[in-house]
Design a protein around this motif. Structure first.
Motif, PDB file in Angstrom:
ATOM      1  N   UNK A 260       0.850  -1.197   0.000  1.00  0.00           N
ATOM      2  CA  UNK A 260       0.000   0.000   0.000  1.00  0.00           C
ATOM      3  C   UNK A 260       0.888   1.250   0.000  1.00  0.00           C
ATOM      4  N   UNK A 261       0.583   2.204  -0.873  1.00  0.00           N
ATOM      5  CA  UNK A 261       1.368   3.434  -0.872  1.00  0.00           C
ATOM      6  C   UNK A 261       0.894   4.352   0.254  1.00  0.00           C
ATOM      7  N   UNK A 262       1.809   5.197   0.679  1.00  0.00           N
ATOM      8  CA  UNK A 262       1.494   6.158   1.734  1.00  0.00           C
ATOM      9  C   UNK A 262       0.412   7.128   1.276  1.00  0.00           C
ATOM     10  N   UNK A 263      -0.491   7.542   2.154  1.00  0.00           N
ATOM     11  CA  UNK A 263      -1.410   8.624   1.796  1.00  0.00           C
ATOM     12  C   UNK A 263      -0.634   9.935   1.613  1.00  0.00           C
ATOM     13  N   UNK A 264      -1.084  10.737   0.653  1.00  0.00           N
ATOM     14  CA  UNK A 264      -0.397  11.990   0.344  1.00  0.00           C
ATOM     15  C   UNK A 264      -1.248  13.185   0.749  1.00  0.00           C
ATOM     16  N   UNK A 265      -0.686  14.031   1.610  1.00  0.00           N
ATOM     17  CA  UNK A 265      -1.368  15.267   2.010  1.00  0.00           C
ATOM     18  C   UNK A 265      -0.621  16.445   1.390  1.00  0.00           C
ATOM     19  N   UNK A 266      -1.376  17.353   0.779  1.00  0.00           N
ATOM     20  CA  UNK A 266      -0.775  18.594   0.295  1.00  0.00           C
ATOM     21  C   UNK A 266      -1.284  19.736   1.157  1.00  0.00           C
ATOM     22  N   UNK A 267      -0.360  20.567   1.614  1.00  0.00           N
ATOM     23  CA  UNK A 267      -0.718  21.760   2.389  1.00  0.00           C
ATOM     24  C   UNK A 267      -0.365  22.976   1.547  1.00  0.00           C
ATOM     25  N   UNK A 268      -1.337  23.821   1.255  1.00  0.00           N
ATOM     26  CA  UNK A 268      -1.035  25.054   0.518  1.00  0.00           C
ATOM     27  C   UNK A 268      -0.898  26.188   1.524  1.00  0.00           C
ATOM     28  N   UNK A 269       0.295  26.757   1.586  1.00  0.00           N
ATOM     29  CA  UNK A 269       0.501  27.884   2.487  1.00  0.00           C
ATOM     30  C   UNK A 269       1.280  27.487   3.722  1.00  0.00           C
ATOM     31  N   UNK A 270       2.397  28.174   3.976  1.00  0.00           N
ATOM     32  CA  UNK A 270       3.219  27.873   5.144  1.00  0.00           C
ATOM     33  C   UNK A 270       3.239  29.047   6.113  1.00  0.00           C
ATOM     34  N   UNK A 271       2.058  29.542   6.435  1.00  0.00           N
ATOM     35  CA  UNK A 271       1.931  30.545   7.494  1.00  0.00           C
ATOM     36  C   UNK A 271       1.846  29.837   8.839  1.00  0.00           C
ATOM     37  N   UNK A 272       1.302  30.515   9.833  1.00  0.00           N
ATOM     38  CA  UNK A 272       1.194  29.904  11.156  1.00  0.00           C
ATOM     39  C   UNK A 272       0.423  28.584  11.100  1.00  0.00           C
ATOM     40  N   UNK A 273      -0.721  28.582  10.381  1.00  0.00           N
ATOM     41  CA  UNK A 273      -1.566  27.390  10.346  1.00  0.00           C
ATOM     42  C   UNK A 273      -0.939  26.253   9.564  1.00  0.00           C
ATOM     43  N   UNK A 274      -0.463  26.555   8.358  1.00  0.00           N
ATOM     44  CA  UNK A 274       0.118  25.516   7.510  1.00  0.00           C
ATOM     45  C   UNK A 274       1.339  24.871   8.153  1.00  0.00           C
ATOM     46  N   UNK A 275       2.186  25.677   8.768  1.00  0.00           N
ATOM     47  CA  UNK A 275       3.385  25.127   9.417  1.00  0.00           C
ATOM     48  C   UNK A 275       3.029  24.262  10.615  1.00  0.00           C
TER      49      UNK A 275
END
Lengths: 431, 431
Positions: B1-16
Motif C-alpha cells: 500500500x502506498x502512503x497517503x499523500x497530504x498537500x498543504x497550501x501555504x506555510x503561514x502559522x496554520x500551515x506550518x
C-alpha cells in the motif's frame, strides 16, 4: 566673513573620512550622496550569499555624521559640475554652490563596453545588486528542486563568477559553501554533483594583486571545496541563462560580475581627459589637475605613489586620502598653511576565501589559513561602523560558524517577477 | 500500500503547525508556498519602521521543516484546484496530486473594490510591502530635508494610516516614534510641528475587537505622542500623494493600509460560495463543506465557535487549527479514528502601541502599560522561530530601547525609481 563651504560628493570610505576630519570645525560642509546610507562594501558578498542582512553592513549617512553640527547631509544625484560658477548640479535641477569641492564618488563595475551584461550578471557595488544575486541564487535552487529535466537542473545549479580578484574569490568560496550546505540539508531532489561553481579569470592567476604563494593557496583551497577555476579565459558574451567563454556557451543559473572597475563619471562632469579606468588625474595634494578648488580621492582619483605608480583602488587608500584631505583643507582654509603631499601607508591587503581560509599580504610577510581567517574576521568586525553592528555581526558569525546555517535566505516576492524566467529552449539560437 | 499523500497550501502559522503535527509520520506531506520563507507577521511592522531587518522575522520554509523526512517543500504559485481529479494546479502548468488537501493560504488586504489603491497605500502582509513602506517613509524625510517649499515639506512629513486595528495602531505608534526621533537627531531643516501622523478609522473606536478600557488607553497614549485619531472617517479616494476623507483631500508623504482583510482566492479555486470576507465555510472538523478530502484553516476558513460566531482571523486560531488538523488527519489516515471537533482556546489578545505601551486582553482581566509592553516583548521573542532570531531580535530591541536608534534605516537604490515622484501641482485637478 562667511564660513568657507566645502561640498563632498559621495559618502563612501573616502568621503566619510574626509567629512569626519572636517567635523565640528569652522567650515560649512555638505555631503551629497545618491544613497541615504554608507555601505561596508567588504562584507557585501555576505549579503549576496545570505549570511548577513543589508542593514548589518550599512548605516544612514546622516546618523554617522549626526554628531557634527557643521555637516549637512543631502540625498541627491549629482549629474554635473559647473567649475566656472563653482556649483554642482543635481538631477532634479537644484544647484549647490561650493568654495572647495571633493569628489569621492568611487567606482562602478566595468563591463568593457557591454553594459547590457549588467542585467544578467550583477556586480557587488550596492545593496540592491547584492540582494539581486541572493535572489537569483536562492530562486535557482528552488526552481531546480521542482524541475524534472536533468539538463535544466544542472543549468540552474551552475554559478559562474567572472573575475578572480578578491570579490570573485570571496563570492566563489561563499557560493560553494552555501550551495553544498543547502543541497546536503534542505533540498531533497538535488545532489552535490549537479552543483557547479566556476571562477573565470582572464589573466594567468587569481588574486593577481597578491604574492604568488597566496594566489596558489587560494586556488588550492577553492579547488578543494569544488570550485572550478578557469584561467586565461575571457568572457565573450552573457545572456540571461548562459555565458560564452572560449567559444562555448555554458548554461548557468546565476552569473556574478567582479571583473574590474572603472571610475564614476566625474571626469565627464569636469570635462577632463581621464586616466586609465576613467580615473581623474590629481597632483600630490589630491587636487584635480587644471580645475582649481576641486579635489578627488579614492577610486575616482588617479594618484601616484613615490615611484610614479598609480595607487590601487582600495578602501584603505580612500580612507587615508579622505583623512589627509580633510585635515589639509582645514589647515589651508583656516590658517593658510599648506600641507605636505599625501603619502600612502600600506596596512596590508586581505581576501577571505572560505570557512577558516583567508590570505593577508603585509608586504614583507604573508599569512594564510585559519589564523589569517580569524584575523580577517576580527579586523572586519572592528571596522564596522558602530558597536551595535559589531555585536550583531559577531553573533551571526559565531552562529554560522557553529551551525553552518545562513540567516538571510530570503527571496523577496517582487524579485520573482523582476528576474527573468529562463527562456524556453530555442533551436534557432546560435550555439 | 502506498502512503497517503497530504498537500498543504501555504506555510503561514496554520500551515506550518499542521505540517509539524504530521512530521515524521507515515504520511507523505507536500507543503506548497509561493514564497520561500515563512513570515513572523506580528513583527513585520518593525521592518516597515526600520527597527528590524526582513531576515529577523522570516525563515526559509525548507529550513523550518528540514528535520522531517516525510515532508517535501515546493516553492510555487497555486492557481486552481481540480477537486474531482484530486490535483492542485500550479501557475507554471504543473499539477500535484493529493489524497487530502489543506488550504492555509491566509488573507490579503481588502481594498473594498479599489485595488488600485494598493500601489499608493501598501499594507503589511509581506516583506516586500514592509520594505516599500520603509522606503517611502525614509525617502519622504530625505525629500523634505531638501525641499524649500513649506507646503511640500508638510506634505512629505504627513503619514496616514488607514484602519484602527492592531496593525494600524502599531504602525501609527512606531511611525510617530521614528519620525520624532529622526527630526530631533538627524534632520537639520525639519521641525516637529511639520510632522503629522494620522490614524483613520471608519468605526467609532480604535482596537474595536478589544474591551473599551484598552481602546481608551491606546487612544490616549497615541494622542499623547502626537498621533491624530480620526474616528467614524471613511477613506474615499487615494492618489500617490494624497488621500480623500470626509470630502477633503489631504496631501501625504506616506499612506499605509491596514483596514480589513479578505481571504485568499481559495473559494474561487473550489467554486464554493464564500462566506463573509471571502472565507471558506468549514464544518466543526475544518472540512470544507461539499468538497470531500479538502480542509481549510486560519484566515481562509470560516469556522464557527460553540455560540455559532465566526472565529477571528488571528495567528493563534490558525496555529491551533493547524495542530488540530495535523493530528486529526494523522489519526484518521493511519488508524481510522475520527477526532472530536475543533475547539478554540483563547490565549489572550494583544496589541503594542509604543515604547512601554501595549494592551493585553485575557477575557476576564485586562493588562496595559509598561508591564503589558514587557510581556508583549517576552512573548514575541519567545514565539520567534529559532534561538538565533530570538537572540538577534532581543539584542536589537535592547539596543533600541537604550538608544532609541533604529538599525535598518536603509533606502534600497531601486526603490527610488519604483516609488512615484510627487506629481507637479496641477490646478486642473479637482479638489
Amino acid at each position: 566673513m562667511t564660513k568657507p563651504q566645502i561640498v563632498i560628493i559621495g559618502a563612501g570610505f573616502g568621503g566619510l573620512a574626509c567629512a569626519k576630519a572636517l567635523g565640528n570645525s569652522d567650515i560649512g560642509v555638505t555631503v551629497v550622496d545618491r544613497r541615504n546610507h554608507n555601505l561596508f562594501q567588504p562584507l557585501l558578498y555576505q549579503v549576496a550569499t545570505a549570511a548577513l542582512s543589508p542593514a548589518d553592513v550599512s548605516e544612514p549617512i546622516r546618523r554617522t555624521l549626526a554628531r557634527y553640527g557643521n555637516i549637512r547631509v543631502l540625498m541627491g544625484e549629482v549629474n554635473g559640475i559647473d567649475s566656472e560658477g563653482r556649483e554642482i548640479l543635481l538631477s532634479d535641477g537644484a544647484r549647490l554652490p561650493y568654495d572647495s569641492l571633493i569628489i569621492a564618488t568611487g567606482s562602478e563595475y566595468n563591463y568593457f563596453g557591454h553594459d547590457e551584461w549588467h542585467h544578467h550578471a550583477p556586480g557587488l557595488k550596492s545593496v540592491h545588486e547584492a540582494r539581486q544575486i541572493r535572489h537569483r541564487l536562492l530562486l535557482a535552487f528552488e526552481q531546480a528542486e521542482r524541475s524534472t529535466d536533468d539538463a535544466e537542473k544542472r543549468r540552474l545549479l551552475t554559478s559562474v563568477i567572472v573575475g578572480g580578484g578578491p570579490t570573485g574569490v570571496e563570492m566563489a568560496g561563499a557560493i560553494s559553501e552555501l550551495g553544498s550546505f543547502m543541497i546536503a540539508k534542505d533540498f531533497d531532489s538535488l545532489s552535490r554533483d549537479q552543483f557547479r561553481v566556476l571562477l573565470v579569470e582572464a589573466g594567468p592567476r587569481i588574486l593577481a594583486t597578491f604574492p604568488q604563494d597566496l594566489s596558489d593557496y587560494a586556488a588550492n583551497y577553492l579547488t578543494r571545496i569544488g570550485v572550478e577555476i578557469h584561467l586565461n579565459t575571457a568572457v565573450q558574451d552573457i545572456e540571461p541563462d548562459r555565458i560564452r567563454m572560449a567559444g562555448e556557451w555554458l548554461p548557468a543559473g546565476c552569473i556574478v560580475w567582479g571583473a574590474g572597475v572603472k571610475a564614476s563619471p566625474a571626469a565627464r562632469w569636469l570635462g577632463v581627459e581621464p586616466g586609465p579606468a576613467g580615473r581623474l588625474p590629481v597632483d600630490p595634494r589630491l587636487a584635480v589637475i587644471g580645475r582649481p578648488n576641486i579635489y578627488a580621492l579614492g577610486d575616482t582619483a588617479l594618484a601616484l605613489d613615490a615611484d610614479g605608480k598609480p595607487l590601487p583602488a582600495l578602501a584603505q587608500v580612500a580612507k587615508q586620502q579622505g583623512l589627509y584631505l580633510g585635515n589639509a583643507l582645514k589647515a589651508e582654509l583656516l590658517t593658510g598653511a599648506k600641507s605636505p603631499p599625501f603619502v600612502f601607508q600600506n596596512r596590508g591587503n586581505t581576501a577571505v576565501i572560505g570557512r577558516n581560509a583567508a590570505v593577508f599580504d603585509f608586504g614583507r610577510w604573508h599569512l594564510k589559513g585559519r589564523l589569517a581567517w580569524f584575523l580577517w574576521a576580527i579586523v572586519h568586525v572592528w571596522l564596522l561602523v558602530n558597536f551595535e553592528k559589531r555585536l550583531l555581526v559577531s553573533i551571526q558569525w559565531l552562529w554560522r560558524y557553529a551551525t553552518r546555517q545562513r540567516g538571510a535566505r530570503l527571496i523577496d516576492e517582487d524579485a520573482v517577477g523582476h528576474i527573468m524566467p529562463p527562456p524556453a529552449a530555442d533551436p534557432q539560437r546560435p550555439h
